[in-house]
Enzyme design. Structure first.
Site, short mmCIF file in Angstrom:
data_model
loop_
_atom_site.label_atom_id
_atom_site.label_comp_id
_atom_site.label_asym_id
_atom_site.label_seq_id
_atom_site.Cartn_x
_atom_site.Cartn_y
_atom_site.Cartn_z
N SER A 50 42.10 51.29 33.34
CA SER A 50 42.40 50.32 34.39
C SER A 50 42.99 49.05 33.81
O SER A 50 43.94 48.47 34.35
CB SER A 50 41.12 49.94 35.16
OG SER A 50 40.82 50.85 36.17
N HIS A 74 36.13 44.50 39.84
CA HIS A 74 37.23 45.21 39.19
C HIS A 74 38.57 44.53 39.46
O HIS A 74 39.35 44.27 38.54
CB HIS A 74 37.23 46.65 39.71
CG HIS A 74 38.17 47.59 39.02
ND1 HIS A 74 39.37 47.96 39.58
CD2 HIS A 74 38.09 48.25 37.85
CE1 HIS A 74 39.99 48.82 38.78
NE2 HIS A 74 39.24 49.01 37.72
N ASP A 97 43.45 47.00 44.92
CA ASP A 97 42.22 47.16 44.15
C ASP A 97 41.02 46.82 45.03
O ASP A 97 41.06 47.01 46.24
CB ASP A 97 42.27 46.28 42.90
CG ASP A 97 41.59 46.94 41.70
OD1 ASP A 97 40.36 46.83 41.61
OD2 ASP A 97 42.29 47.58 40.91
#
Length: 337
Positions: A291, A140, A107
Protein backbone atom coordinates in the site's frame (compact mmCIF):
# COMPACT_ATOMS: atom_id res chain seq x y z
CA UNK A 1 -19.52 -7.13 4.32
CA UNK A 2 -20.72 -10.61 3.36
CA UNK A 3 -18.07 -12.55 1.46
CA UNK A 4 -17.89 -15.73 -0.56
CA UNK A 5 -14.68 -17.53 -1.51
CA UNK A 6 -14.30 -18.33 -5.20
CA UNK A 7 -11.05 -19.85 -6.45
CA UNK A 8 -9.00 -18.19 -3.70
CA UNK A 9 -10.69 -14.89 -4.56
CA UNK A 10 -13.52 -13.25 -2.64
CA UNK A 11 -16.79 -12.06 -4.11
CA UNK A 12 -20.07 -10.60 -2.96
CA UNK A 13 -22.42 -13.62 -3.02
CA UNK A 14 -25.23 -13.57 -5.55
CA UNK A 15 -23.99 -10.52 -7.48
CA UNK A 16 -22.75 -10.04 -11.03
CA UNK A 17 -21.55 -6.78 -12.58
CA UNK A 18 -22.51 -5.97 -16.16
CA UNK A 19 -23.25 -3.06 -18.42
CA UNK A 20 -26.65 -2.50 -19.97
CA UNK A 21 -25.86 -4.65 -23.00
CA UNK A 22 -25.92 -7.81 -20.87
CA UNK A 23 -29.14 -7.21 -18.94
CA UNK A 24 -31.35 -9.08 -21.40
CA UNK A 25 -29.01 -12.08 -21.32
CA UNK A 26 -29.20 -12.34 -17.51
CA UNK A 27 -32.88 -11.57 -17.11
CA UNK A 28 -33.95 -15.18 -16.45
CA UNK A 29 -31.55 -15.36 -13.44
CA UNK A 30 -32.21 -11.84 -12.17
CA UNK A 31 -33.96 -11.02 -8.93
CA UNK A 32 -33.18 -7.28 -8.98
CA UNK A 33 -30.87 -4.79 -10.70
CA UNK A 34 -29.29 -1.65 -9.27
CA UNK A 35 -27.88 0.65 -11.93
CA UNK A 36 -25.78 3.70 -11.14
CA UNK A 37 -22.68 5.48 -12.37
CA UNK A 38 -21.79 3.25 -15.27
CA UNK A 39 -22.34 -0.21 -13.78
CA UNK A 40 -25.26 -2.56 -13.27
CA UNK A 41 -25.22 -4.79 -10.20
CA UNK A 42 -27.38 -7.81 -10.94
CA UNK A 43 -28.74 -9.49 -7.81
CA UNK A 44 -29.20 -13.12 -8.77
CA UNK A 45 -31.96 -15.52 -7.88
CA UNK A 46 -31.08 -17.99 -5.09
CA UNK A 47 -28.86 -20.84 -6.19
CA UNK A 48 -27.32 -19.11 -9.21
CA UNK A 49 -23.52 -19.20 -9.16
CA UNK A 50 -22.13 -15.77 -10.13
CA UNK A 51 -18.85 -17.26 -11.38
CA UNK A 52 -20.53 -19.79 -13.64
CA UNK A 53 -22.89 -17.13 -14.97
CA UNK A 54 -19.99 -14.75 -15.60
CA UNK A 55 -18.17 -17.41 -17.63
CA UNK A 56 -21.30 -18.03 -19.69
CA UNK A 57 -21.81 -14.33 -20.38
CA UNK A 58 -18.20 -13.86 -21.42
CA UNK A 59 -18.52 -16.74 -23.89
CA UNK A 60 -21.27 -14.64 -25.50
CA UNK A 61 -18.86 -11.69 -25.76
CA UNK A 62 -20.52 -9.71 -22.96
CA UNK A 63 -18.81 -7.63 -20.28
CA UNK A 64 -19.40 -9.30 -16.94
CA UNK A 65 -17.69 -10.05 -13.65
CA UNK A 66 -18.61 -11.31 -10.19
CA UNK A 67 -18.61 -8.42 -7.71
CA UNK A 68 -15.08 -9.07 -6.43
CA UNK A 69 -14.15 -7.92 -2.94
CA UNK A 70 -11.00 -5.80 -2.77
CA UNK A 71 -8.91 -5.00 0.29
CA UNK A 72 -6.28 -2.47 1.34
CA UNK A 73 -2.79 -3.91 1.49
CA UNK A 74 -0.96 -2.88 4.64
CA UNK A 75 -1.30 -6.37 6.07
CA UNK A 76 1.10 -9.29 6.13
CA UNK A 77 -0.57 -11.85 8.33
CA UNK A 78 1.79 -13.29 10.93
CA UNK A 79 4.57 -10.82 10.17
CA UNK A 80 5.80 -7.49 11.49
CA UNK A 81 3.71 -5.55 9.00
CA UNK A 82 0.45 -6.84 10.44
CA UNK A 83 -0.43 -3.54 12.13
CA UNK A 84 0.75 0.05 12.49
CA UNK A 85 3.05 0.92 15.37
CA UNK A 86 3.10 4.24 17.25
CA UNK A 87 5.89 6.56 16.14
CA UNK A 88 7.27 9.82 17.48
CA UNK A 89 6.31 13.07 15.86
CA UNK A 90 7.79 13.56 12.40
CA UNK A 91 8.84 17.16 11.74
CA UNK A 92 7.34 18.33 8.49
CA UNK A 93 6.32 21.75 7.28
CA UNK A 94 4.19 21.85 4.16
CA UNK A 95 6.00 24.99 3.07
CA UNK A 96 4.76 27.41 0.45
CA UNK A 97 5.04 25.08 -2.52
CA UNK A 98 1.90 25.00 -4.62
CA UNK A 99 1.17 22.51 -7.36
CA UNK A 100 -1.65 22.33 -9.86
CA UNK A 101 -1.37 18.54 -9.79
CA UNK A 102 -4.30 16.63 -8.30
CA UNK A 103 -4.03 13.09 -6.91
CA UNK A 104 -7.22 11.10 -6.49
CA UNK A 105 -6.97 9.14 -3.24
CA UNK A 106 -9.47 6.28 -3.05
CA UNK A 107 -9.08 4.77 0.40
CA UNK A 108 -10.45 4.79 3.96
CA UNK A 109 -10.65 8.60 3.88
CA UNK A 110 -8.40 11.21 5.46
CA UNK A 111 -8.47 12.52 9.04
CA UNK A 112 -7.52 15.94 10.37
CA UNK A 113 -3.76 16.32 10.80
CA UNK A 114 -1.26 19.17 11.34
CA UNK A 115 0.48 18.40 8.06
CA UNK A 116 -2.48 19.67 6.04
CA UNK A 117 -4.15 22.01 8.50
CA UNK A 118 -5.46 24.97 6.53
CA UNK A 119 -4.83 23.43 3.12
CA UNK A 120 -7.32 24.07 0.35
CA UNK A 121 -7.77 20.42 -0.50
CA UNK A 122 -8.49 19.28 3.05
CA UNK A 123 -11.10 22.00 3.46
CA UNK A 124 -13.07 20.16 0.76
CA UNK A 125 -13.00 16.81 2.57
CA UNK A 126 -16.51 16.28 3.89
CA UNK A 127 -17.68 13.98 6.70
CA UNK A 128 -18.43 11.23 4.18
CA UNK A 129 -14.74 11.14 3.22
CA UNK A 130 -13.26 11.35 6.73
CA UNK A 131 -11.01 8.45 7.74
CA UNK A 132 -12.62 5.51 9.51
CA UNK A 133 -12.46 5.79 13.29
CA UNK A 134 -12.50 2.05 13.93
CA UNK A 135 -11.34 -1.13 12.21
CA UNK A 136 -8.12 -2.97 11.40
CA UNK A 137 -7.27 -0.48 8.64
CA UNK A 138 -8.55 2.74 10.20
CA UNK A 139 -5.93 5.40 9.46
CA UNK A 140 -4.80 3.73 6.23
CA UNK A 141 -5.89 6.65 4.06
CA UNK A 142 -4.44 9.23 6.44
CA UNK A 143 -1.09 7.40 6.39
CA UNK A 144 -1.06 7.38 2.58
CA UNK A 145 -2.06 11.05 2.41
CA UNK A 146 1.05 11.91 4.44
CA UNK A 147 3.32 9.93 2.11
CA UNK A 148 1.79 11.63 -0.94
CA UNK A 149 2.00 15.18 0.37
CA UNK A 150 5.60 14.78 1.53
CA UNK A 151 6.75 13.13 -1.70
CA UNK A 152 4.96 15.71 -3.87
CA UNK A 153 5.04 19.04 -2.00
CA UNK A 154 2.07 21.26 -2.71
CA UNK A 155 0.03 18.50 -4.34
CA UNK A 156 -3.73 18.65 -3.93
CA UNK A 157 -5.54 15.50 -2.88
CA UNK A 158 -9.08 14.65 -3.95
CA UNK A 159 -10.30 12.20 -1.34
CA UNK A 160 -12.92 9.51 -1.93
CA UNK A 161 -13.71 7.07 0.84
CA UNK A 162 -14.27 3.67 -0.78
CA UNK A 163 -12.75 1.37 1.90
CA UNK A 164 -14.41 0.71 5.24
CA UNK A 165 -12.51 0.63 8.54
CA UNK A 166 -11.32 -2.91 7.83
CA UNK A 167 -10.05 -1.90 4.42
CA UNK A 168 -12.79 -3.66 2.47
CA UNK A 169 -14.65 -2.56 -0.63
CA UNK A 170 -16.07 -4.20 -3.73
CA UNK A 171 -15.55 -3.81 -7.43
CA UNK A 172 -18.90 -2.10 -8.00
CA UNK A 173 -18.11 0.66 -5.49
CA UNK A 174 -14.73 1.36 -7.07
CA UNK A 175 -16.09 1.35 -10.63
CA UNK A 176 -18.82 3.81 -9.66
CA UNK A 177 -16.35 6.15 -7.97
CA UNK A 178 -14.03 6.08 -10.98
CA UNK A 179 -16.98 6.75 -13.28
CA UNK A 180 -17.86 9.87 -11.30
CA UNK A 181 -14.29 11.13 -11.64
CA UNK A 182 -14.55 11.43 -15.43
CA UNK A 183 -15.87 14.99 -15.29
CA UNK A 184 -12.79 16.29 -13.45
CA UNK A 185 -10.11 13.65 -13.88
CA UNK A 186 -7.01 14.02 -11.68
CA UNK A 187 -3.52 13.61 -13.07
CA UNK A 188 -2.81 10.63 -10.77
CA UNK A 189 -4.99 8.12 -8.92
CA UNK A 190 -3.68 6.08 -5.98
CA UNK A 191 -5.32 2.68 -5.40
CA UNK A 192 -3.62 0.99 -2.43
CA UNK A 193 -5.98 -1.97 -2.52
CA UNK A 194 -6.87 -4.87 -4.75
CA UNK A 195 -7.50 -8.57 -4.93
CA UNK A 196 -7.53 -11.72 -7.03
CA UNK A 197 -10.23 -12.58 -9.54
CA UNK A 198 -11.98 -15.94 -9.56
CA UNK A 199 -10.39 -16.94 -12.87
CA UNK A 200 -7.21 -14.80 -12.79
CA UNK A 201 -8.49 -12.84 -15.77
CA UNK A 202 -8.78 -9.04 -15.82
CA UNK A 203 -12.02 -7.67 -14.36
CA UNK A 204 -13.55 -6.01 -17.47
CA UNK A 205 -15.70 -3.31 -15.91
CA UNK A 206 -12.92 -2.14 -13.60
CA UNK A 207 -10.55 -2.13 -16.57
CA UNK A 208 -13.04 -0.07 -18.60
CA UNK A 209 -13.48 2.46 -15.80
CA UNK A 210 -9.74 3.01 -15.40
CA UNK A 211 -9.06 3.02 -19.13
CA UNK A 212 -11.68 5.72 -19.68
CA UNK A 213 -9.54 8.19 -17.70
CA UNK A 214 -7.34 8.86 -20.72
CA UNK A 215 -4.91 11.38 -19.27
CA UNK A 216 -4.75 9.96 -15.74
CA UNK A 217 -1.99 7.70 -14.42
CA UNK A 218 -3.53 5.07 -12.17
CA UNK A 219 -1.14 3.50 -9.66
CA UNK A 220 -2.09 0.38 -7.69
CA UNK A 221 -0.39 -1.99 -5.24
CA UNK A 222 0.86 -5.44 -6.21
CA UNK A 223 -0.55 -6.89 -2.99
CA UNK A 224 0.91 -8.56 0.07
CA UNK A 225 0.53 -12.04 -1.35
CA UNK A 226 4.20 -13.05 -1.64
CA UNK A 227 3.33 -14.63 -5.00
CA UNK A 228 3.34 -13.92 -8.73
CA UNK A 229 -0.39 -14.51 -9.10
CA UNK A 230 -1.89 -11.46 -10.85
CA UNK A 231 -3.35 -8.97 -8.39
CA UNK A 232 -5.98 -6.59 -9.71
CA UNK A 233 -6.19 -3.76 -10.65
CA UNK A 234 -2.36 -3.57 -10.43
CA UNK A 235 -1.94 -6.23 -13.13
CA UNK A 236 -4.02 -4.32 -15.70
CA UNK A 237 -1.94 -3.04 -18.65
CA UNK A 238 -3.37 0.46 -18.14
CA UNK A 239 -2.23 0.58 -14.48
CA UNK A 240 1.20 1.10 -12.91
CA UNK A 241 1.48 -1.92 -10.61
CA UNK A 242 3.78 -1.38 -7.62
CA UNK A 243 5.67 -3.95 -5.55
CA UNK A 244 7.53 -3.34 -2.28
CA UNK A 245 11.23 -3.65 -1.59
CA UNK A 246 12.72 -3.90 1.90
CA UNK A 247 14.67 -1.23 3.76
CA UNK A 248 17.83 -1.94 1.72
CA UNK A 249 15.89 -0.97 -1.41
CA UNK A 250 17.65 -3.81 -3.19
CA UNK A 251 15.52 -6.86 -2.39
CA UNK A 252 11.86 -7.67 -2.65
CA UNK A 253 10.04 -7.40 0.64
CA UNK A 254 9.08 -11.03 1.42
CA UNK A 255 5.36 -10.27 1.54
CA UNK A 256 5.22 -8.38 -1.77
CA UNK A 257 3.54 -9.62 -4.91
CA UNK A 258 5.83 -9.83 -7.95
CA UNK A 259 5.87 -10.90 -11.57
CA UNK A 260 6.05 -9.73 -15.16
CA UNK A 261 2.84 -7.73 -14.59
CA UNK A 262 4.57 -5.48 -12.00
CA UNK A 263 5.85 -2.16 -13.37
CA UNK A 264 7.60 -0.44 -10.47
CA UNK A 265 8.72 -0.84 -6.88
CA UNK A 266 9.55 1.30 -3.87
CA UNK A 267 10.34 0.78 -0.23
CA UNK A 268 7.42 -0.67 1.68
CA UNK A 269 9.04 -1.58 5.01
CA UNK A 270 8.73 0.51 8.15
CA UNK A 271 7.71 3.79 6.63
CA UNK A 272 6.64 6.56 9.00
CA UNK A 273 3.80 8.91 8.21
CA UNK A 274 0.72 10.73 9.46
CA UNK A 275 -1.85 8.72 11.36
CA UNK A 276 -4.88 9.03 13.61
CA UNK A 277 -4.46 10.82 16.92
CA UNK A 278 -6.28 8.24 19.02
CA UNK A 279 -5.36 5.78 21.75
CA UNK A 280 -1.64 5.09 21.87
CA UNK A 281 -1.06 7.07 18.70
CA UNK A 282 -0.23 10.77 18.73
CA UNK A 283 -0.84 11.35 15.04
CA UNK A 284 2.10 9.32 13.69
CA UNK A 285 2.79 5.66 12.96
CA UNK A 286 5.23 3.26 11.33
CA UNK A 287 3.63 0.79 8.95
CA UNK A 288 4.63 -1.61 6.17
CA UNK A 289 3.04 -2.98 3.01
CA UNK A 290 2.70 -2.58 -0.74
CA UNK A 291 0.00 0.00 0.00
CA UNK A 292 2.68 2.42 1.06
CA UNK A 293 5.21 1.63 -1.65
CA UNK A 294 2.39 2.54 -4.03
CA UNK A 295 1.95 5.95 -2.40
CA UNK A 296 5.66 6.71 -2.87
CA UNK A 297 5.42 5.94 -6.59
CA UNK A 298 2.20 7.95 -6.95
CA UNK A 299 3.87 10.86 -5.18
CA UNK A 300 6.92 10.71 -7.44
CA UNK A 301 4.70 10.76 -10.54
CA UNK A 302 2.66 13.67 -9.13
CA UNK A 303 5.82 15.61 -8.38
CA UNK A 304 7.13 15.08 -11.92
CA UNK A 305 3.73 16.10 -13.33
CA UNK A 306 4.37 19.70 -12.26
CA UNK A 307 6.70 19.98 -15.26
CA UNK A 308 5.47 17.35 -17.73
CA UNK A 309 2.19 15.52 -18.37
CA UNK A 310 2.03 12.60 -15.94
CA UNK A 311 1.25 9.97 -18.54
CA UNK A 312 4.03 11.09 -20.86
CA UNK A 313 6.56 11.11 -18.02
CA UNK A 314 5.77 7.66 -16.66
CA UNK A 315 5.59 6.05 -20.11
CA UNK A 316 9.00 7.46 -20.97
CA UNK A 317 10.44 6.15 -17.70
CA UNK A 318 8.94 2.67 -17.91
CA UNK A 319 9.66 2.20 -21.63
CA UNK A 320 13.24 3.42 -21.61
CA UNK A 321 15.86 0.70 -22.07
CA UNK A 322 18.24 2.81 -19.98
CA UNK A 323 16.02 2.76 -16.89
CA UNK A 324 17.38 0.25 -14.34
CA UNK A 325 14.99 -2.64 -13.74
CA UNK A 326 14.72 -5.21 -10.97
CA UNK A 327 13.45 -8.54 -12.39
CA UNK A 328 9.77 -9.12 -11.55
CA UNK A 329 9.65 -5.79 -9.65
CA UNK A 330 10.06 -3.22 -12.40
CA UNK A 331 11.62 0.22 -12.07
CA UNK A 332 12.92 1.15 -8.61
CA UNK A 333 11.66 4.48 -7.24
CA UNK A 334 14.14 5.37 -4.47
CA UNK A 335 12.53 6.57 -1.24
CA UNK A 336 13.32 10.20 -0.51
CA UNK A 337 11.37 10.70 2.73
Amino acid sequence: MELQSAGEAFIRPGQVLTDRSALAAVSRWTQAVSEADGVCVVHLAPGVDPCELTAELREQGLRASPNHVLRGQPLFFGGPASRPFPAPQVPHKPGRARSDVVVGLLDTGVAKHPWWSGSDWYARVGPEDADAAEGSQAGHGTFIAGLLTRRAPGVRLRVHRVLDGDGLTDEASVVRTLYRMRERPPQVINLSFGGHTFDDRPPPLLSDAIGALDDTVTVACAGNTGSDRPFWPAALPCVVGVAAVDATQQRRAPYSGYGTWVDACARGDWLTSSYLGTGEYAGYAAWSGTSFATALVSGAIADAARHEPAKKWIRSLLDSEETPQIPDLGVLFPASL
